[in-house]
Design an enzyme around this catalytic site. Structure first.
Site, PDB file in Angstrom:
ATOM      1  N   GLY A  30      68.802  72.284   6.487  1.00 37.51           N
ATOM      2  CA  GLY A  30      70.240  72.491   6.531  1.00 37.51           C
ATOM      3  C   GLY A  30      70.620  73.534   5.499  1.00 37.51           C
ATOM      4  N   LYS A  79      66.342  70.388   2.723  1.00 35.86           N
ATOM      5  CA  LYS A  79      65.620  69.985   3.928  1.00 35.86           C
ATOM      6  C   LYS A  79      65.721  68.487   4.160  1.00 35.86           C
ATOM      7  CE  LYS A  79      61.499  70.444   1.140  1.00 35.86           C
ATOM      8  NZ  LYS A  79      60.221  71.058   0.947  1.00 35.86           N
ATOM      9  N   LYS A  83      67.244  63.126   3.293  1.00 37.95           N
ATOM     10  CA  LYS A  83      67.934  64.408   3.231  1.00 37.95           C
ATOM     11  C   LYS A  83      67.997  64.841   1.773  1.00 37.95           C
ATOM     12  CE  LYS A  83      72.202  66.205   5.200  1.00 37.95           C
ATOM     13  NZ  LYS A  83      73.216  65.932   6.199  1.00 37.95           N
ATOM     14  N   GLY A 112      65.447  62.614  18.223  1.00 38.17           N
ATOM     15  CA  GLY A 112      65.504  63.489  19.406  1.00 38.17           C
ATOM     16  C   GLY A 112      66.053  64.888  19.176  1.00 38.17           C
ATOM     17  N   GLY A 113      66.349  65.236  17.911  1.00 40.39           N
ATOM     18  CA  GLY A 113      66.856  66.592  17.640  1.00 40.39           C
ATOM     19  C   GLY A 113      68.358  66.706  17.869  1.00 40.39           C
ATOM     20  N   GLU A 114      68.835  67.948  17.650  1.00 43.84           N
ATOM     21  CA  GLU A 114      70.292  68.176  17.753  1.00 43.84           C
ATOM     22  C   GLU A 114      70.760  68.173  19.209  1.00 43.84           C
ATOM     23  OE1 GLU A 114      71.206  71.846  15.767  1.00 43.84           O
ATOM     24  OE2 GLU A 114      70.710  71.051  13.786  1.00 43.84           O
ATOM     25  N   ASP A 130      84.215  68.125  11.075  1.00 47.19           N
ATOM     26  CA  ASP A 130      83.222  69.154  11.420  1.00 47.19           C
ATOM     27  C   ASP A 130      82.389  68.712  12.632  1.00 47.19           C
ATOM     28  OD1 ASP A 130      81.921  71.576  11.237  1.00 47.19           O
ATOM     29  OD2 ASP A 130      80.588  70.976   9.595  1.00 47.19           O
TER      30      ASP A 130
END
Ligand code: ATP
Length: 477
Positions: free
Chosen positions: A175, A179, A195, A252-254, A297
């Site tokens: 990010g 990381k 995170k 599963g990712g973004e 956001d």
């Protein structure tokens, strides 16, 4: 045997020792937590699968495998023999670990037919690979992770973190601030995401408008939340330069990646799948607003997918911009192409949680059609004007989307906040009373039930064979 049940000493399989080394077994160790302890360990194989011991490495050579009279080993995996899914992959001699007495470098040597993997990469019989702190060791296939390799002399991560979690070297993503690493709770070996935020870069500068990131606020907000479509937080450890947020692992990712997946031909996910996801996101935002939090956001990059399946559970994340909505909200923040007109307008206008409904409208627009409602790339008008006018272009992609759905999206993208619906209003429409929404609800409930099952690693891709009646899922990293 249930996790955490203590075994008597006589029941614990001692590791096979073929030299004069002193290897002691912790008397009180449970199967899952058993520890093969030696003095002056230079590294450790931290067992993260049930039945796999944690092994301190003190000698320059250490051999693992099922073992036999002809092939003696230091650790024989007998405590994992019930785990058919794993045990069938283990060779008599699986791998050896050696440390060079001069250079102190540590290597894994693969001796097995089915292979040993380091960080999901196959080493292969007869091949070697250097090991570093946090490396993952799997057997046969990437998903069968059994050990995290940990050196004992490194102060790479603060003790406050490492005493509770195994921090791996496997990066889940990056990010703007640092990381996100894969980790495991020491207490029950369940998988987590760690995170790492560099607190010295105080300004958020990635894909959002620059704004000082208040990590403490982010953590406080996340601690208040408990919803199946919102990423949960377990812990927060803050030391001088870094903050570590230990959060729910979502494998599963973004959602962004799903929306732009070439298999959808830039046409969007279509009516049925779109509504399946719309229900989940509206439910998450309705909950957020009910507890007085405004996310500020919402965008596809801040929504994670539970797994790689088409109909997955979505989880809203990244509360770095979130704010308690009873407080005055005036700050221009968020991501320009998802920002509501009242944020774009000017600093002095106070805005409400309806800004989240606008952003959600943008997310659903792109979900259904495959292209964003507002973009710098639409050169006929500045993006600011597109947003301020609520100018929407419905191209051919919308032909396969019902008028009801189009109207819902238009309603969410109403310029005037007072005329824009709340999440409660959206949820109470007939549009939300559909088979896809009911199926989303069922899948969310099922996902939650799966998460309550103690597992070595979560990320429901496919079940492995196991004979202990426990539902087990395999991480697809
Ligand atoms: N809970 C999680 N489980 C698994 N992977 C995650 C998780 N959270 C984040 N990731 C991965 O790490 C990446 C970066 O995370 P994230 O966007 O939260 O970082 P950030 O510093 O807040 O980023 P940004 O600069 O966009 O605000 C994500 O895209 C995702 O791939």
């Amino acid at each position: 045997m249930a996790r955490g049940t203590k075994r008597r000493r006589s029941q614990i399989e001692k590791p096979v020792v073929n030299r004069d080394d002193t290897i002691e077994v912790d008397e009180d160790a449970a199967v899952g937590d058993s520890q093969v302890a030696v003095t002056k360990a230079y590294a450790r194989l931290a067992g993260i699968r049930r039945g796999i011991a944690t092994i301190d490495l003190a000698d320059d050579n250490f051999v693992c495998g099922r073992g036999s009279d002809e092939s003696p080993v230091n650790y024989n995996f007998s405590s994992a023999s019930h785990d058919v899914g794993l045990y069938r992959f283990i060779s008599k001699i699986q791998f050896a670990i050696s440390r060079d007495s001069e250079t102190r470098r540590i290597h894994l040597h693969d001796h097995s037919r089915n292979g040993t993997l380091v960080n999901q990469e196959m080493i292969g019989k007869g091949q070697s690979r250097e090991l570093n702190n946090g490396d993952l060791i799997s057997i046969g296939i990437p998903a069968l992770i059994i050990f995290v390799f940990e050196t004992t002399d490194e102060g790479q991560y603060p003790e406050e973190l490492t005493k509770k979690y195994h921090v791996t070297s496997h990066s889940l993503g990056k990010g703007g601030f640092g990381k996100v690493l894969l980790g495991y709770k020491r207490s029950d070996r369940s998988v987590v995401a760690i995170k790492m935020l560099n607190t010295q870069f105080s300004t958020r500068c990635s894909r959002a408008i620059a704004k000082t990131r208040d990590i403490k606020n982010e953590v406080e907000v996340m601690k208040k939340l408990s919803h199946p479509n919102i990423v949960g937080i377990y812990d927060w450890i803050s030391v001088t330069k870094y903050s570590y947020m230990v959060i729910e692992y979502v494998g599963g990712g973004e959602f962004f990646t799903k929306v732009v997946d070439p298999k959808y031909n830039r046409m969007g996910l279509g009516e049925s799948l779109g509504k399946y996801f719309a229900f989940q996101l509206i439910d998450a935002v309705m909950y957020l607003h009910s507890v007085g939090i405004c996310h500020r956001d919402i965008k596809p990059e801040n929504i994670l997918c539970s797994d790689k399946t088409e109909r997955c559970v979505l989880k809203l994340t990244d509360f770095g911009m979130a704010k308690c909505s009873v407080m005055k909200m005036k700050t221009r923040c968020g991501t320009p192409s998802y920002n509501a007109p009242e944020i774009v307008a000017n600093e002095s206008i106070e805005y409400s949680p309806k800004v989240d409904i606008w952003s959600l409208g943008c997310v659903l627009f792109i979900t259904f059609s495959g292209y964003p409602p507002f973009s710098e790339e639409y050169t006929d008008m500045s993006m600011e004007d597109q947003v301020m006018k609520g100018r929407l272009l419905f191209h051919s992609q919308w032909r396969r989307i019902t008028i009801e759905t189009q109207n819902m999206i238009k309603w969410m993208l109403t310029v005037e906040p007072a005329k824009r619906p709340s999440a409660v209003e959206l949820m109470s429409t007939d549009w939300m009373k559909c088979a896809d929404c009911r199926s989303a609800r069922q899948d969310i409930d099922q996902n939650q039930r799966n998460q309550k099952v103690p597992v070595q690693a979560v990320a429901a891709q496919k079940d492995t064979n196991n004979n202990d009646g426990e539902k087990r899922v395999v991480p697809a990293l």
